[in-house]
Design an enzyme around this catalytic site. Structure first.
Site, PDB file in Angstrom:
ATOM      1  N   THR A  32     -22.420   5.382  -8.609  1.00  0.00           N
ATOM      2  CA  THR A  32     -23.796   5.201  -9.059  1.00  0.00           C
ATOM      3  C   THR A  32     -24.232   6.306 -10.008  1.00  0.00           C
ATOM      4  O   THR A  32     -23.739   7.431  -9.960  1.00  0.00           O
ATOM      5  CB  THR A  32     -24.785   5.161  -7.875  1.00  0.00           C
ATOM      6  N   SER A  41     -24.681  19.132   0.818  1.00  0.00           N
ATOM      7  CA  SER A  41     -25.750  20.118   0.914  1.00  0.00           C
ATOM      8  C   SER A  41     -25.406  21.235  -0.058  1.00  0.00           C
ATOM      9  O   SER A  41     -25.011  20.986  -1.196  1.00  0.00           O
ATOM     10  CB  SER A  41     -25.900  20.618   2.346  1.00  0.00           C
ATOM     11  N   TYR A  80     -35.473  24.267  -3.332  1.00  0.00           N
ATOM     12  CA  TYR A  80     -34.094  23.773  -3.325  1.00  0.00           C
ATOM     13  C   TYR A  80     -33.472  24.011  -1.953  1.00  0.00           C
ATOM     14  O   TYR A  80     -32.841  23.113  -1.376  1.00  0.00           O
ATOM     15  CB  TYR A  80     -33.281  24.473  -4.409  1.00  0.00           C
ATOM     16  N   LYS A 120     -31.952  21.308   0.929  1.00  0.00           N
ATOM     17  CA  LYS A 120     -30.581  21.379   1.421  1.00  0.00           C
ATOM     18  C   LYS A 120     -30.522  21.708   2.912  1.00  0.00           C
ATOM     19  O   LYS A 120     -29.596  21.281   3.608  1.00  0.00           O
ATOM     20  CB  LYS A 120     -29.785  22.385   0.594  1.00  0.00           C
ATOM     21  N   THR A 135     -19.315  23.653 -12.541  1.00  0.00           N
ATOM     22  CA  THR A 135     -19.822  22.359 -12.998  1.00  0.00           C
ATOM     23  C   THR A 135     -20.990  22.640 -13.943  1.00  0.00           C
ATOM     24  O   THR A 135     -21.236  23.782 -14.335  1.00  0.00           O
ATOM     25  CB  THR A 135     -20.316  21.516 -11.811  1.00  0.00           C
TER      26      THR A 135
END
Length: 279
Positions: free
Chosen positions: A34, A136, A150, A154, A185
């Site tokens: 997705t 998480s 944030y 998590k 990343t």
């Protein structure tokens, strides 16, 4: 050759999700992937066989999630592994972030995860099998200055995963919550992290910490391909762990947090145990 499983993975046009999808396809697995932007997803994955089902999904829309899981089941016949990977970072003190910014973060990082779990569970219960892997962060265990919201999202993923594991064990369904550290990343660039648009000058430590994190972009120690491989391995373990820390930095931060919690709890041990009612 690994046995073929049907994977439903969210947030797959970049980062961990993209690495995971590419590795799964290379292994001949069946993958429903997705993204909010299906064209971006297709371009990122490149040429593929009929093993890939690309799906445009708005995770904060329950109907959109339901349609995607239904399509996955209709085309592939089952759902074996659900990976809740989609999410984004948000930086700023609580005071600096608006109500809307905060709620939007929870909508994707927490409520999106809940929507997927809620809509996947009927298929997994019917099968009496499956594995839910929730992403998480080490921030959900040992948070850092300037990332309160944030961290809150998590922490929520960890809490719901712990109880979910208990709730669904009798159905033969396994749950793992993954807490990565810093991986190379695009997480720290503008596509994946939102910084407060209302910085307050007095929060100097917050600004300093944000600057340190943003300077790490492209220099993180963790290899996302190794993280993806580790998540694939999870799905083939007979007794997968509830917690998986990824990265030496994540492991070290988690261990320091354990020591910190033990010390904090013991500081108030006498007071904590003095609450019995003596009527």
């Amino acid at each position: 050759m690994k046995a073929i499983k049907v994977w439903f993975v969210t947030g797959t046009s970049k980062g961990f999700g993209l690495s995971l999808v590419k590795q799964l396809l290379a292994l001949g697995q069946l993958v429903a992937a997705t993204s909010r932007n299906i064209e971006e997803l297709k371009a990122a994955v490149g040429a593929h066989s009929g093993n890939l089902l690309p799906l445009q999904v708005n995770l904060d829309n329950e109907a959109s999630v339901s349609d995607a899981l239904q399509a996955t089941h209709e085309i592939f016949g089952r759902i074996d592994v659900v990976v809740n990977n989609a999410g984004y970072g948000i930086g700023g003190s609580i005071e600096e972030l608006t109500d809307q910014e905060t709620r939007s973060s929870f909508d994707i990082n927490v409520f999106g995860t809940l929507n997927v779990i809620r809509k996947a569970m009927p298929y997994l219960r019917m099968q009496q099998s499956g594995h839910i892997i929730n992403l998480s962060s080490i921030a959900g265990i040992a948070p850092a200055t300037g990332w309160a919201i944030y961290a809150a999202t998590k922490f929520s993923v960890i809490g719901l995963s712990e109880v979910l594991a208990e709730d669904v064990r009798s159905f033969g369904i396994k749950v793992t919550v993954v807490a990565p550290g810093a991986f190379r990343t695009n997480f720290l660039n503008a596509e994946s992290v939102v910084m407060t648009s209302n910085p307050i000058a007095e929060y100097r430590k917050v600004r300093d910490n944000h600057a340190r994190y943003l300077q790490m972009d492209g220099q993180q120690a963790g290899d996302p391909e190794k993280a993806a491989s580790a998540m694939i391995q999870l799905a083939y373990e007979e007794n997968p762990p509830l917690y998986l820390l990824l990265g030496s930095d994540a492991y070290e931060r988690a261990m320091r947090k354990l020591d910190y919690l033990e010390n904090e709890f013991r500081l108030s041990e006498e007071l904590s145990k003095s609450m019995a009612y003596h009527g």
